[in-house]
Motif scaffolding. Structure first.
Motif, PDB file in Angstrom:
ATOM      1  N   GLN A 495      -2.951   2.241 -14.476  1.00 36.54           N
ATOM      2  CA  GLN A 495      -2.203   2.635 -13.608  1.00 36.54           C
ATOM      3  C   GLN A 495      -2.123   1.826 -12.401  1.00 36.54           C
ATOM      4  OE1 GLN A 495      -2.563   6.076 -15.335  1.00 36.54           O
ATOM      5  NE2 GLN A 495      -1.645   4.548 -17.173  1.00 36.54           N
ATOM      6  N   VAL A 496      -3.130   2.107 -11.579  1.00 43.64           N
ATOM      7  CA  VAL A 496      -3.507   1.480 -10.395  1.00 43.64           C
ATOM      8  C   VAL A 496      -4.791   0.843 -10.187  1.00 43.64           C
ATOM      9  CG1 VAL A 496      -1.881   3.150  -9.445  1.00 43.64           C
ATOM     10  CG2 VAL A 496      -4.078   3.470  -9.476  1.00 43.64           C
ATOM     11  N   ALA A 497      -4.889   0.012  -9.145  1.00 46.73           N
ATOM     12  CA  ALA A 497      -6.233  -0.255  -9.411  1.00 46.73           C
ATOM     13  C   ALA A 497      -6.771  -0.454  -7.516  1.00 46.73           C
ATOM     14  CB  ALA A 497      -6.543  -1.753 -10.035  1.00 46.73           C
ATOM     15  N   GLN A 498      -7.671   0.205  -6.785  1.00 45.71           N
ATOM     16  CA  GLN A 498      -7.802  -0.005  -5.831  1.00 45.71           C
ATOM     17  C   GLN A 498      -9.079  -0.951  -5.866  1.00 45.71           C
ATOM     18  OE1 GLN A 498      -5.441   1.867  -4.054  1.00 45.71           O
ATOM     19  NE2 GLN A 498      -4.745   3.253  -5.540  1.00 45.71           N
ATOM     20  N   GLY A 537       4.782  -2.824 -12.246  1.00 49.51           N
ATOM     21  CA  GLY A 537       4.102  -4.343 -12.519  1.00 49.51           C
ATOM     22  C   GLY A 537       3.404  -3.010 -13.630  1.00 49.51           C
ATOM     23  N   ILE A 538       2.045  -4.527 -13.761  1.00 49.32           N
ATOM     24  CA  ILE A 538       1.344  -4.209 -15.486  1.00 49.32           C
ATOM     25  C   ILE A 538       0.425  -4.014 -14.707  1.00 49.32           C
ATOM     26  CG2 ILE A 538      -0.226  -5.355 -16.586  1.00 49.32           C
ATOM     27  CD1 ILE A 538       1.196  -7.703 -16.556  1.00 49.32           C
ATOM     28  N   VAL A 539      -0.566  -3.718 -13.369  1.00 47.68           N
ATOM     29  CA  VAL A 539      -1.663  -2.638 -12.282  1.00 47.68           C
ATOM     30  C   VAL A 539      -0.799  -2.155 -10.912  1.00 47.68           C
ATOM     31  CG1 VAL A 539      -3.286  -4.013 -12.007  1.00 47.68           C
ATOM     32  CG2 VAL A 539      -4.048  -1.908 -12.210  1.00 47.68           C
ATOM     33  N   ILE A 559     -11.551   4.731  -2.413  1.00 47.73           N
ATOM     34  CA  ILE A 559     -11.977   6.028  -3.794  1.00 47.73           C
ATOM     35  C   ILE A 559     -10.966   7.204  -3.796  1.00 47.73           C
ATOM     36  CG2 ILE A 559     -13.488   7.688  -4.104  1.00 47.73           C
ATOM     37  CD1 ILE A 559     -15.657   6.079  -3.615  1.00 47.73           C
ATOM     38  N   HIS A 560     -10.205   7.131  -1.661  1.00 45.56           N
ATOM     39  CA  HIS A 560      -9.553   8.039  -1.312  1.00 45.56           C
ATOM     40  C   HIS A 560      -7.943   8.202  -1.695  1.00 45.56           C
ATOM     41  CE1 HIS A 560      -6.719  10.217   2.161  1.00 45.56           C
ATOM     42  NE2 HIS A 560      -7.755  10.711   2.217  1.00 45.56           N
ATOM     43  N   GLU A 561      -8.003   6.653  -1.830  1.00 41.08           N
ATOM     44  CA  GLU A 561      -6.511   6.339  -2.171  1.00 41.08           C
ATOM     45  C   GLU A 561      -6.391   6.936  -3.647  1.00 41.08           C
ATOM     46  OE1 GLU A 561      -2.313   4.878  -2.367  1.00 41.08           O
ATOM     47  OE2 GLU A 561      -3.512   6.626  -0.151  1.00 41.08           O
ATOM     48  N   ALA A 562      -7.429   6.869  -4.777  1.00 45.57           N
ATOM     49  CA  ALA A 562      -7.504   6.500  -6.003  1.00 45.57           C
ATOM     50  C   ALA A 562      -7.196   8.351  -5.878  1.00 45.57           C
ATOM     51  CB  ALA A 562      -8.691   6.218  -6.918  1.00 45.57           C
ATOM     52  N   VAL A 563      -7.624   9.022  -5.694  1.00 43.98           N
ATOM     53  CA  VAL A 563      -7.175  10.228  -5.605  1.00 43.98           C
ATOM     54  C   VAL A 563      -6.160  11.372  -5.155  1.00 43.98           C
ATOM     55  CG1 VAL A 563      -8.559  13.413  -4.848  1.00 43.98           C
ATOM     56  CG2 VAL A 563      -9.900  10.975  -4.882  1.00 43.98           C
ATOM     57  N   VAL A 564      -5.984  10.320  -4.417  1.00 45.73           N
ATOM     58  CA  VAL A 564      -3.994  10.579  -4.191  1.00 45.73           C
ATOM     59  C   VAL A 564      -3.157  10.460  -4.783  1.00 45.73           C
ATOM     60  CG1 VAL A 564      -2.269   9.833  -2.605  1.00 45.73           C
ATOM     61  CG2 VAL A 564      -4.128  10.509  -1.470  1.00 45.73           C
ATOM     62  N   GLN A 565      -3.516   9.348  -5.426  1.00 42.79           N
ATOM     63  CA  GLN A 565      -2.689   8.933  -6.940  1.00 42.79           C
ATOM     64  C   GLN A 565      -2.723   9.374  -8.356  1.00 42.79           C
ATOM     65  OE1 GLN A 565      -0.163   6.563  -6.746  1.00 42.79           O
ATOM     66  NE2 GLN A 565      -0.339   5.766  -4.376  1.00 42.79           N
ATOM     67  N   LEU A 566      -4.043   9.704  -8.601  1.00 36.55           N
ATOM     68  CA  LEU A 566      -4.726  11.306  -9.395  1.00 36.55           C
ATOM     69  C   LEU A 566      -3.839  12.192  -9.316  1.00 36.55           C
ATOM     70  CD1 LEU A 566      -8.123   9.623 -10.269  1.00 36.55           C
ATOM     71  CD2 LEU A 566      -5.344   9.263 -12.238  1.00 36.55           C
ATOM     72  N   ARG A 567      -3.601  12.998  -8.242  1.00 40.16           N
ATOM     73  CA  ARG A 567      -3.026  13.847  -8.077  1.00 40.16           C
ATOM     74  C   ARG A 567      -1.883  14.088  -7.507  1.00 40.16           C
ATOM     75  NH1 ARG A 567      -6.614  16.626  -2.562  1.00 40.16           N
ATOM     76  NH2 ARG A 567      -8.334  16.460  -3.925  1.00 40.16           N
ATOM     77  N   GLY A 568      -1.368  12.611  -7.518  1.00 37.86           N
ATOM     78  CA  GLY A 568       0.251  12.671  -7.530  1.00 37.86           C
ATOM     79  C   GLY A 568       0.968  12.748  -6.190  1.00 37.86           C
ATOM     80  N   GLN A 569       0.394  12.380  -5.038  1.00 34.68           N
ATOM     81  CA  GLN A 569       0.493  13.434  -3.763  1.00 34.68           C
ATOM     82  C   GLN A 569       0.708  11.354  -3.214  1.00 34.68           C
ATOM     83  OE1 GLN A 569      -3.649  15.041  -2.824  1.00 34.68           O
ATOM     84  NE2 GLN A 569      -2.862  17.279  -3.504  1.00 34.68           N
ATOM     85  N   GLY A 570       0.686  10.826  -3.276  1.00 33.57           N
ATOM     86  CA  GLY A 570       1.405   9.569  -2.716  1.00 33.57           C
ATOM     87  C   GLY A 570       2.266   8.935  -2.132  1.00 33.57           C
ATOM     88  N   GLY A 571       3.501  10.071  -2.374  1.00 36.13           N
ATOM     89  CA  GLY A 571       4.593  10.194  -1.341  1.00 36.13           C
ATOM     90  C   GLY A 571       5.148   9.004  -1.577  1.00 36.13           C
ATOM     91  N   GLU A 572       6.196   8.800  -1.162  1.00 38.94           N
ATOM     92  CA  GLU A 572       6.409   7.709  -1.165  1.00 38.94           C
ATOM     93  C   GLU A 572       6.028   6.249  -2.036  1.00 38.94           C
ATOM     94  OE1 GLU A 572       9.977   6.313   1.587  1.00 38.94           O
ATOM     95  OE2 GLU A 572       8.644   6.971   2.662  1.00 38.94           O
ATOM     96  N   ARG A 573       4.534   6.108  -1.974  1.00 38.06           N
ATOM     97  CA  ARG A 573       3.905   5.058  -2.276  1.00 38.06           C
ATOM     98  C   ARG A 573       3.236   5.374  -3.776  1.00 38.06           C
ATOM     99  NH1 ARG A 573       0.544   7.682   1.237  1.00 38.06           N
ATOM    100  NH2 ARG A 573      -1.475   7.462   0.756  1.00 38.06           N
ATOM    101  N   GLN A 574       4.039   6.916  -3.986  1.00 40.39           N
ATOM    102  CA  GLN A 574       2.746   7.359  -5.292  1.00 40.39           C
ATOM    103  C   GLN A 574       3.488   6.690  -6.603  1.00 40.39           C
ATOM    104  OE1 GLN A 574       1.059  10.235  -5.997  1.00 40.39           O
ATOM    105  NE2 GLN A 574       1.080   9.258  -7.989  1.00 40.39           N
ATOM    106  N   VAL A 575       2.512   6.345  -7.594  1.00 39.59           N
ATOM    107  CA  VAL A 575       2.858   5.210  -8.602  1.00 39.59           C
ATOM    108  C   VAL A 575       2.789   6.883 -10.204  1.00 39.59           C
ATOM    109  CG1 VAL A 575       1.889   3.544 -10.649  1.00 39.59           C
ATOM    110  CG2 VAL A 575       1.684   3.676  -8.119  1.00 39.59           C
ATOM    111  N   ASP A 576       4.279   6.493 -10.445  1.00 41.02           N
ATOM    112  CA  ASP A 576       4.152   7.024 -11.947  1.00 41.02           C
ATOM    113  C   ASP A 576       3.578   7.352 -12.926  1.00 41.02           C
ATOM    114  OD1 ASP A 576       6.932   7.651 -10.046  1.00 41.02           O
ATOM    115  OD2 ASP A 576       8.424   6.130 -11.539  1.00 41.02           O
ATOM    116  N   GLY A 577       3.299   8.587 -13.552  1.00 45.69           N
ATOM    117  CA  GLY A 577       2.795   8.184 -14.612  1.00 45.69           C
ATOM    118  C   GLY A 577       0.953   8.148 -14.357  1.00 45.69           C
TER     119      GLY A 577
END
Length: 599
Positions: A495-498, A537-539, A559-577
């Motif tokens: 879902q996300v690519a850093q 988006g696709i990714v 790496i830091h941002e990938a962990v934030v997204q996988l935890r669902g802690q991205g706030g306004e920038r969080q990618v659903d699912g």
């Protein structure tokens, strides 16, 4: 244009030794010479004691025709070194007799605006003290590639059948253009060189990322770098619900001395500051990019050497640059190539004499090859920069958060073609840390664990930037192929690519290498920004703004941002699912990739 170098300032010169003296003195005879393997007939460059192709030590010296094809070119507009006032041209020339040999050089007898990939050139020489530097001029006519003598079979040569954009500009009439030589390994073929897994069980299954931390971040914080590292480390330990006494491993990139704002002093400095006495530690730059420190930590934990390893990365280039300017007003860029105090040794000696004072110049030459080969334009890079800025607007820690349009991007000042200001990452001060723990401990800690699905570390091409892949950023294709060989997941599951974006072109290469689009298709993939957007988006690409807008953290921020997204802690920038994230770290240096998952 007669020469890149300024007559008022001495250019950096290579150190001449017994191994390379033949190369730097050949111009005295008006010829170009290279090492030649007497067993496989390959040309070897730079000179070395063993053939890198067949491993023979029977190496001689041979004279070549001095003809070649420009396979990469950039017009640099940034002042890196007093000897090279901008603008000036740097080119990479593939030698006819063995196109695997590339000479980083200057172009002469041609206006800068006419320098282009595919240009046929022949050698000239410029003497500087005891060194005859090869430079290249356009060929007045096309004599055809030199061929090896029948009794001396050379390596197989192939040429790309794609002509690239027509050289129709009137200013280029009379110049000769030819097809581009292919790389030793085609971009889509790196997977064939990946080594199979040694055993079915993976070390990745025995580890988890259990804590993340970030220091204060920003431009010119004027804080000691060790204070930044200590702040990030303590934040990561607290995030995991651990105590400093629980940390039994330390790992960092690049470690070592305080050079150029790139480190806080390494493992020994932080261990002494925090009173940590590790059972295992690691620090160094010869690894898989900044993420290599994290991969090393995974291996240490999986083997049982450590239980909780603190990995950290500190940059303070913004403050360092300010300090250098204050100490030496008007003294040029703090990132210059130097050369005043002595000769340049090692591989840098083959590029410094031509003004290569920045990674930007190296990568810009590769980008020019990609543009010619696949028909991409600057707009492709612009969509990446615009996407990063839109994401950064939702990240309160980002350096640049103002909206950006394509006109903003295209009208920004040039750094080195095709890169403008917004193609380059933002120097800043920051330290980031992650905790790698034994998987048995993960569910007992304070934060949701992030698991490691696979890593990709294999190198399939030459390490030297200027002798490696020319169509994509070097060291992206091998690690990516290696990663997908270690998992049943596929790019469609991500879902996300850093993806590392020290420069926008890094991202373009990683998108193709990781398989989010086909080889040569990234320009179409990113067009309009829809496929890489956070919503729909696709990714979702670089959801925190990447290094282009959030700031340069040399990969650990990915790496830091990938962990934030996988935890669902991205706030306004969080990618659903978000359940799977791809990460890459490294640009031109040896690089690595990893696939992280939520459960």
């Amino acid at each position: 244009m007669t020469s890149n170098a300024s007559p008022s300032a001495p250019r950096p010169l290579p150190a001449v030794d017994d191994l390379n003296a033949f190369y730097w003195s050949a111009g005295r005879d008006g010829v170009l010479r290279f090492q030649r393997c007497q067993d496989c007939a390959s040309l070897v460059h730079p000179p070395q004691p063993v053939c890198c192709y067949c491993h023979s030590d029977r190496l001689g010296v041979t004279e070549v025709s001095g003809r070649g094809t420009v396979i990469g070119v950039t017009v640099n507009h940034q002042p890196w070194e007093p000897a090279f006032p901008p603008p000036f041209v740097v080119a990479s020339v593939a030698i006819d007799e063995d196109p695997r040999v590339r000479v980083i050089t200057g172009l002469v007898d041609i206006p800068a605006e006419d320098a282009a990939v595919g240009l046929r050139v022949h050698v000239r020489f410029e003497q500087a003290e005891d060194v005859w530097l090869p430079v290249f001029a356009p060929m007045p006519e096309e004599p055809g590639p030199a061929e090896a003598a029948p009794d001396e079979p050379g390596p197989a040569e192939t040429a790309s059948e794609e002509p690239g954009p027509e050289q129709s500009d009137e200013s280029r009439r009379g110049l000769v253009f030819g097809p581009l030589p292919d790389d030793a390994i085609a971009p889509a073929e790196h997977g064939r060189h990946v080594r199979p897994m040694v055993r079915a069980d993976k070390f990745e299954d025995r580890v988890a990322i259990t804590g993340i931390g970030m220091s204060p971040v920003g431009r010119r914080l004027m804080l000691p770098p060790l204070a930044l590292a200590a702040a990030a480390a303590r934040a990561a330990v607290a995030d995991a619900g651990l105590e400093l006494s629980d940390i039994d491993g330390l790992s960092t990139f690049p470690g070592g001395e305080l050079i150029g704002g790139f480190t806080e002093g390494g493992v020994t400095a932080l261990a002494d500051t925090l009173g940590i006495r590790p059972t295992w530690y690691n620090g160094g730059s010869e690894t898989f990019g900044p993420g290599g420190a994290v991969v090393a930590a995974m291996l240490a934990v999986a083997s049982g050497l450590a239980r909780h390893v603190l990995c950290f990365r500190t940059v303070w280039q913004s403050t360092y640059a300010a300090q250098q300017r204050a100490a030496n007003p008007g003294g040029g860029s703090p990132y210059g190539i130097g050369g005043r105090g002595g000769r340049i040794t090692g591989p840098q000696g083959y590029i410094a004499p031509y003004g290569v004072g920045s990674v930007a110049i190296n990568l810009a030459m590769i980008a020019s090859n990609y543009f010619r080969r696949y028909g991409a334009t600057r707009e492709a890079l612009g969509w990446i920069a615009i996407n990063q800025r839109a994401n950064a607007a939702l990240n309160p820690q980002a350096v640049y958060r103002d909206p950006m349009t394509m006109d903003d991007y295209l009208n920004a000042r040039m750094i080195t073609t095709p890169f403008g200001l917004y193609d380059c990452d933002v120097p800043m001060d920051a330290s980031l840390a992650v905790i790698v723990s034994a998987v048995e401990t993960a569910h007992d800690l304070a934060s949701p664990p992030v698991f490691v699905e696979a890593v990709g570390t294999q190198i399939t091409e030459r390490f030297l930037w200027h002798q490696s892949t020319t169509s994509h950023e070097p060291q992206t294709l091998g690690p990516s192929a290696h990663l997908w060989s270690r998992t049943s997941l596929r790019p469609a599951d991500v879902q996300v690519a850093q993806l590392y974006d020290g420069f926008s072109f890094n991202c373009l290469s990683w998108l193709e290498a990781m398989g989010f689009c086909g080889v040569g298709e990234a320009a179409d993939f990113v067009a309009g920004g829809h496929n890489i957007a956070r919503k729909g988006g696709i990714v979702a690409l670089n959801t925190h703004g990447g290094q282009l807008s959030a700031g340069r953290t040399h990969g650990m921020g990915m790496i830091h941002e990938a962990v934030v997204q996988l935890r669902g802690q991205g706030g306004e920038r969080q990618v659903d699912g978000c359940s799977v994230a791809a990460v890459s770290t490294g640009g031109l240096a040896p690089a690595g990739a990893m696939l992280l998952r939520r459960s």
